[in-house]
Design a protein around this motif. Structure first.
Motif, PDB file in Angstrom:
ATOM      1  N   ALA A 145       0.744  -1.242  -0.174  1.00 19.33           N
ATOM      2  CA  ALA A 145       0.178   0.024  -0.080  1.00 19.33           C
ATOM      3  C   ALA A 145       0.712   1.189  -0.148  1.00 19.33           C
ATOM      4  O   ALA A 145       1.934   1.311   0.263  1.00 19.33           O
ATOM      5  CB  ALA A 145      -0.780  -0.180   1.058  1.00 19.33           C
ATOM      6  N   VAL A 146       0.332   2.173  -0.545  1.00 23.77           N
ATOM      7  CA  VAL A 146       0.953   3.718  -0.259  1.00 23.77           C
ATOM      8  C   VAL A 146      -0.070   4.538   0.595  1.00 23.77           C
ATOM      9  O   VAL A 146      -1.257   4.621  -0.023  1.00 23.77           O
ATOM     10  CB  VAL A 146       1.311   4.188  -1.785  1.00 23.77           C
ATOM     11  N   ALA A 147       0.232   5.175   1.602  1.00 27.57           N
ATOM     12  CA  ALA A 147      -0.497   6.253   2.280  1.00 27.57           C
ATOM     13  C   ALA A 147      -0.276   7.358   1.731  1.00 27.57           C
ATOM     14  O   ALA A 147       1.097   7.895   1.806  1.00 27.57           O
ATOM     15  CB  ALA A 147      -0.289   5.877   4.054  1.00 27.57           C
ATOM     16  N   VAL A 148      -1.381   8.017   1.492  1.00 27.40           N
ATOM     17  CA  VAL A 148      -1.351   9.572   1.041  1.00 27.40           C
ATOM     18  C   VAL A 148      -1.486  10.390   2.196  1.00 27.40           C
ATOM     19  O   VAL A 148      -2.687  10.526   2.710  1.00 27.40           O
ATOM     20  CB  VAL A 148      -2.222   9.827  -0.173  1.00 27.40           C
ATOM     21  N   LEU A 149      -0.481  11.070   2.688  1.00 26.30           N
ATOM     22  CA  LEU A 149      -0.752  11.890   3.993  1.00 26.30           C
ATOM     23  C   LEU A 149      -0.495  13.326   3.563  1.00 26.30           C
ATOM     24  O   LEU A 149       0.274  13.766   2.744  1.00 26.30           O
ATOM     25  CB  LEU A 149       0.424  11.572   4.858  1.00 26.30           C
ATOM     26  N   ARG A 150      -1.391  14.177   4.550  1.00 30.26           N
ATOM     27  CA  ARG A 150      -1.142  15.756   4.408  1.00 30.26           C
ATOM     28  C   ARG A 150      -0.841  16.271   5.572  1.00 30.26           C
ATOM     29  O   ARG A 150      -1.286  16.017   6.819  1.00 30.26           O
ATOM     30  CB  ARG A 150      -2.530  16.319   3.787  1.00 30.26           C
ATOM     31  N   GLY A 151       0.382  16.774   5.752  1.00 22.20           N
ATOM     32  CA  GLY A 151       1.012  17.484   6.677  1.00 22.20           C
ATOM     33  C   GLY A 151       1.490  18.954   6.666  1.00 22.20           C
ATOM     34  O   GLY A 151       0.995  19.588   5.560  1.00 22.20           O
ATOM     35  N   PRO A 152       2.007  19.266   7.645  1.00 20.67           N
ATOM     36  CA  PRO A 152       2.808  20.730   7.497  1.00 20.67           C
ATOM     37  C   PRO A 152       3.468  21.201   6.390  1.00 20.67           C
ATOM     38  O   PRO A 152       3.288  22.317   5.731  1.00 20.67           O
ATOM     39  CB  PRO A 152       3.481  21.188   9.000  1.00 20.67           C
ATOM     40  N   ASP A 153       4.057  20.204   5.796  1.00 18.49           N
ATOM     41  CA  ASP A 153       4.979  20.324   4.504  1.00 18.49           C
ATOM     42  C   ASP A 153       4.235  19.997   3.334  1.00 18.49           C
ATOM     43  O   ASP A 153       4.805  19.827   2.354  1.00 18.49           O
ATOM     44  CB  ASP A 153       6.268  19.461   4.944  1.00 18.49           C
ATOM     45  N   GLY A 154       3.137  19.655   3.271  1.00 16.08           N
ATOM     46  CA  GLY A 154       2.462  19.340   2.012  1.00 16.08           C
ATOM     47  C   GLY A 154       1.816  17.944   1.926  1.00 16.08           C
ATOM     48  O   GLY A 154       1.851  17.181   3.132  1.00 16.08           O
ATOM     49  N   VAL A 155       1.753  17.629   0.783  1.00 14.26           N
ATOM     50  CA  VAL A 155       1.358  15.910   0.461  1.00 14.26           C
ATOM     51  C   VAL A 155       2.433  15.077   0.536  1.00 14.26           C
ATOM     52  O   VAL A 155       3.534  15.387  -0.358  1.00 14.26           O
ATOM     53  CB  VAL A 155       0.390  15.894  -0.766  1.00 14.26           C
ATOM     54  N   GLU A 156       2.262  14.090   1.052  1.00 17.21           N
ATOM     55  CA  GLU A 156       3.379  13.025   1.053  1.00 17.21           C
ATOM     56  C   GLU A 156       2.957  11.562   0.607  1.00 17.21           C
ATOM     57  O   GLU A 156       1.800  11.223   1.178  1.00 17.21           O
ATOM     58  CB  GLU A 156       4.328  12.812   2.334  1.00 17.21           C
ATOM     59  N   GLU A 157       3.711  10.723  -0.115  1.00 18.85           N
ATOM     60  CA  GLU A 157       3.253   9.424  -0.292  1.00 18.85           C
ATOM     61  C   GLU A 157       4.067   8.526   0.367  1.00 18.85           C
ATOM     62  O   GLU A 157       5.483   8.584   0.220  1.00 18.85           O
ATOM     63  CB  GLU A 157       3.118   8.959  -1.854  1.00 18.85           C
ATOM     64  N   ALA A 158       3.574   7.653   1.482  1.00 20.75           N
ATOM     65  CA  ALA A 158       4.583   6.908   2.229  1.00 20.75           C
ATOM     66  C   ALA A 158       4.156   5.222   2.051  1.00 20.75           C
ATOM     67  O   ALA A 158       3.006   4.992   2.311  1.00 20.75           O
ATOM     68  CB  ALA A 158       4.058   7.214   3.751  1.00 20.75           C
ATOM     69  N   PRO A 159       5.001   4.660   1.528  1.00 21.78           N
ATOM     70  CA  PRO A 159       4.876   3.103   1.256  1.00 21.78           C
ATOM     71  C   PRO A 159       4.733   2.506   2.631  1.00 21.78           C
ATOM     72  O   PRO A 159       5.206   2.874   3.583  1.00 21.78           O
ATOM     73  CB  PRO A 159       6.113   2.459   0.389  1.00 21.78           C
ATOM     74  N   ALA A 160       3.784   1.577   2.598  1.00 17.92           N
ATOM     75  CA  ALA A 160       3.670   0.972   3.786  1.00 17.92           C
ATOM     76  C   ALA A 160       3.179  -0.718   3.837  1.00 17.92           C
ATOM     77  O   ALA A 160       2.485  -0.878   2.680  1.00 17.92           O
ATOM     78  CB  ALA A 160       2.281   1.476   4.716  1.00 17.92           C
ATOM     79  N   ASP A 161       3.481  -1.408   4.701  1.00 17.51           N
ATOM     80  CA  ASP A 161       3.248  -2.899   4.509  1.00 17.51           C
ATOM     81  C   ASP A 161       1.671  -3.007   5.205  1.00 17.51           C
ATOM     82  O   ASP A 161       0.988  -3.803   4.663  1.00 17.51           O
ATOM     83  CB  ASP A 161       4.159  -3.565   5.376  1.00 17.51           C
ATOM     84  N   ARG A 162       1.558  -2.285   6.144  1.00 22.78           N
ATOM     85  CA  ARG A 162       0.139  -2.352   6.823  1.00 22.78           C
ATOM     86  C   ARG A 162      -0.240  -0.734   7.146  1.00 22.78           C
ATOM     87  O   ARG A 162       0.668   0.004   7.777  1.00 22.78           O
ATOM     88  CB  ARG A 162       0.003  -3.175   8.065  1.00 22.78           C
ATOM     89  N   VAL A 163      -1.488  -0.642   6.831  1.00 22.87           N
ATOM     90  CA  VAL A 163      -2.002   0.632   7.566  1.00 22.87           C
ATOM     91  C   VAL A 163      -3.243   0.464   8.273  1.00 22.87           C
ATOM     92  O   VAL A 163      -4.252  -0.156   7.969  1.00 22.87           O
ATOM     93  CB  VAL A 163      -2.809   1.554   6.116  1.00 22.87           C
ATOM     94  N   VAL A 164      -3.035   0.726   9.666  1.00 16.93           N
ATOM     95  CA  VAL A 164      -3.997   0.656  10.558  1.00 16.93           C
ATOM     96  C   VAL A 164      -4.976   1.856  10.733  1.00 16.93           C
ATOM     97  O   VAL A 164      -4.353   3.157  11.114  1.00 16.93           O
ATOM     98  CB  VAL A 164      -3.481   0.330  11.907  1.00 16.93           C
ATOM     99  N   CYS A 165      -6.198   2.122  10.339  1.00 15.80           N
ATOM    100  CA  CYS A 165      -6.982   2.971  10.323  1.00 15.80           C
ATOM    101  C   CYS A 165      -7.653   2.894  11.837  1.00 15.80           C
ATOM    102  O   CYS A 165      -8.589   2.129  11.923  1.00 15.80           O
ATOM    103  CB  CYS A 165      -8.035   3.101   9.409  1.00 15.80           C
ATOM    104  N   ALA A 166      -7.102   3.958  12.726  1.00 10.57           N
ATOM    105  CA  ALA A 166      -7.867   4.121  13.805  1.00 10.57           C
ATOM    106  C   ALA A 166      -8.452   5.521  13.889  1.00 10.57           C
ATOM    107  O   ALA A 166      -8.152   6.399  14.904  1.00 10.57           O
ATOM    108  CB  ALA A 166      -6.971   3.902  14.864  1.00 10.57           C
ATOM    109  N   THR A 167      -9.080   5.965  12.814  1.00 13.00           N
ATOM    110  CA  THR A 167      -9.325   7.335  12.550  1.00 13.00           C
ATOM    111  C   THR A 167     -10.776   7.944  13.192  1.00 13.00           C
ATOM    112  O   THR A 167     -11.036   8.917  13.010  1.00 13.00           O
ATOM    113  CB  THR A 167      -9.534   7.524  10.842  1.00 13.00           C
ATOM    114  N   GLY A 168     -11.456   6.899  13.543  1.00 13.45           N
ATOM    115  CA  GLY A 168     -12.955   7.185  14.448  1.00 13.45           C
ATOM    116  C   GLY A 168     -13.889   7.126  13.200  1.00 13.45           C
ATOM    117  O   GLY A 168     -13.616   7.199  11.998  1.00 13.45           O
ATOM    118  N   ALA A 169     -15.160   7.258  13.657  1.00 14.09           N
ATOM    119  CA  ALA A 169     -16.389   7.086  13.219  1.00 14.09           C
ATOM    120  C   ALA A 169     -16.244   8.041  11.891  1.00 14.09           C
ATOM    121  O   ALA A 169     -17.075   7.811  10.839  1.00 14.09           O
ATOM    122  CB  ALA A 169     -17.430   7.131  14.024  1.00 14.09           C
ATOM    123  N   ALA A 170     -15.850   9.194  12.206  1.00 19.10           N
ATOM    124  CA  ALA A 170     -15.936  10.222  11.399  1.00 19.10           C
ATOM    125  C   ALA A 170     -14.818  10.533  10.258  1.00 19.10           C
ATOM    126  O   ALA A 170     -14.776  11.369   9.323  1.00 19.10           O
ATOM    127  CB  ALA A 170     -16.229  11.899  11.864  1.00 19.10           C
TER     128      ALA A 170
END
Length: 499
Positions: A145-170
């Motif tokens: 997988a590739v996780a697309v992240l947005r932070g203070p420095d802009g958008v980043e694409e981070a390769p990952a073996d596992r992405v744990v979504c603990a992002t809440g109901a919303a």
């Protein structure tokens, strides 16, 4: 270890999962879209099982006690009937639930994570999970997988073996299966942190459950003073997202449950609860955790169930990170099966208990109260069915190990003799069986713990002396007689790939 694990969401469940990984020497990256840790009390109730999970993860028992206040009793006041129930169990360091503000719980989990060398990147949001690979990985030419992240420095694409979504109901994330359009359960929860007039306030350590013809609600004491007010109100789709005013909270408390408030309420929020469980908690490299995986109609379950899920997921993710791809996938499939089953049971129980406060006739509830028929624990004990990690047979298999069964040094599997027989003391009864069990444990590189007698879990008959294999999350993988260590050895051969 070359696997890359990303945890999106640093609420209690995401933090505990990161702690479980860090305790096993498995690095992970933790991001959260919030600018910093949560403030406020949020859900304050931690049941004993959750407290034991936190303590097993290295969160200080004394720090939890200092931060919280014991919830010792529940008092039911239903249509003029009045009854009180003791919640204390009398076993172990946590003999009663604790009320801990969520900001304090997150602080303790963050403190533990930092002590293990971990950190949280706040202000970084997971936007999307793409499964088109990218970057070197032990699983092949590209990461799953590739996780697309947005932070203070802009958008980043981070390769990952596992992405744990603990992002809440919303926390909807592109590329991650979210809840279908599930209709609310037909009511609203109004929640607020309030000061209660002395004549209406519960005694310290007592929760009030209130129901009369006008409404249904309750009061929970908060650590440091004040109370959490919760009210079940008629649904209002038109104003579902509107935050009630302090004056409306004061009036709703008076009208619905006859409670008088003093001063202006603090934190206020309203929720239209939904009841759903995701059809899969694991979808390839994506793993759902906490409210991203299910929603219960009673808020207390989200916190407590999330902590249980994190404890079960953390050690499995750690083991999968260094296992062959097929074995890792098989291990995570047990997280999916075990935790979805538990979530479905909790959902069904919560819906039934919620009905006691809304749809079941008041006279029926009052008669149950007078007969002292209570449904106190809306979160049923999790008992895992026989499967790849749990042997069939044995009264304790699948249950959490009894309180008093000592946890071995380190957060791994261990063999337990119950009640303990010291293999180094040949004069003690059962020493021969103890030496045989020690030999089996040694062949598999596992610690052997000799435990004192301990009561069996509720509803499980006391089977006397037992030989147990205990999983890292405290659940019993195998339960047999001490005099038959060959049975344990056969079971260990079957689970060796997961050790």
């Amino acid at each position: 270890m070359t696997g890359r694990i990303l945890i999106a969401g640093a609420g209690p469940s995401g933090l505990l999962c990161a702690v479980e990984l860090a305790a096993r020497g498995v690095p992970c990256r933790v991001v959260d879209r919030r600018p910093g840790p949560a403030g406020g009390s949020r859900c304050p109730t931690l049941w004993q099982r959750s407290l034991r999970v936190l303590a097993s993860a290295g969160v200080s028992v004394e720090a939890l006690r200092r931060a919280g206040t014991a919830l010792e009793r529940k008092r039911f006041l239903i249509a003029g009937a009045d009854a009180e129930v003791d919640l204390r169990s009398g076993d172990g360091p946590f003999d009663a639930p604790l009320l801990v503000r969520q900001e304090d719980l997150e602080h303790l989990l963050l403190e533990r994570l930092r002590a293990l060398g971990g950190a949280v990147e706040y202000g970084v949001e997971l936007l999307e999970v793409r499964r088109d690979g990218g970057g070197a990985s032990r699983h092949g030419a590209g990461a799953p997988a590739v996780a697309v992240l947005r932070g203070p420095d802009g958008v980043e694409e981070a390769p990952a073996d596992r992405v744990v979504c603990a992002t809440g109901a919303a926390g909807r994330v592109a590329g991650v299966a979210g809840p279908a359009d599930v209709a609310p359960v037909g009511m609203r929860w109004l929640l607020a942190d309030v000061e209660v007039a002395p004549e209406d306030a519960p005694a310290p350590g007592v929760e009030h459950i209130l129901r009369d013809r006008a409404g249904h609600g309750g009061l929970v004491p908060l650590p440091g003073g004040g109370h959490r007010l919760f009210l079940a109100l008629p649904d209002d789709p038109a104003g579902a997202d509107r935050r009630p005013s302090p004056a409306e909270v004061v009036e709703a408390a008076r009208r619905s449950v006859g409670v008088r408030l003093t001063g202006e309420p603090g934190a206020i929020w309203a929720v239209r609860p939904r009841s759903w469980v995701a059809p899969a908690f694991v979808d390839g490299p994506v793993v759902l955790l906490g409210d991203a995986a299910r929603s219960f109609p009673m808020p207390v379950h989200g916190l407590n169930t999330g902590l249980q899920e994190a404890a079960g997921l953390g050690w499995k993710l750690a083991a999968a990170a260094s296992a062959p791809a097929g074995t890792g996938a098989e291990l995570l499939a047990t997280y999916d099966a075990e935790r979805r089953t538990a979530a479905e049971r909790i959902r069904d129980r919560a819906e039934r208990v919620l009905g006691y406060g809304s749809t079941v006739p008041l006279e029926v509830i009052r008669d149950r109260l007078l007969a002292r028929v209570f449904e106190l624990r809306t979160e049923p004990d999790t008992v895992h069915a026989p499967g790849p990690l749990t042997a069939a047979g044995g009264a304790l298999a699948g249950h959490r190990a009894p309180e008093g069964v000592a946890r071995a040094a380190g957060p791994g599997w261990y063999v337990a003799l119950l009640p303990g027989t010291d293999p180094a003391r040949p004069d003690r009864p059962g020493a021969e069986a103890g030496r045989a069990a020690a030999g089996v444990a040694a062949r598999f590189g596992l610690p052997l713990v000799a435990c004192p007698a301990a009561p069996a879990p509720e509803g499980v008959p006391d089977a006397g002396a037992r030989l147990l294999l205990v999983r890292p999350d405290g659940h019993v993988s195998f339960d047999g007689a001490p005099g038959e260590p060959a049975e344990l050895e056969r079971h260990l051969e079957g689970v060796r790939r997961f050790l």
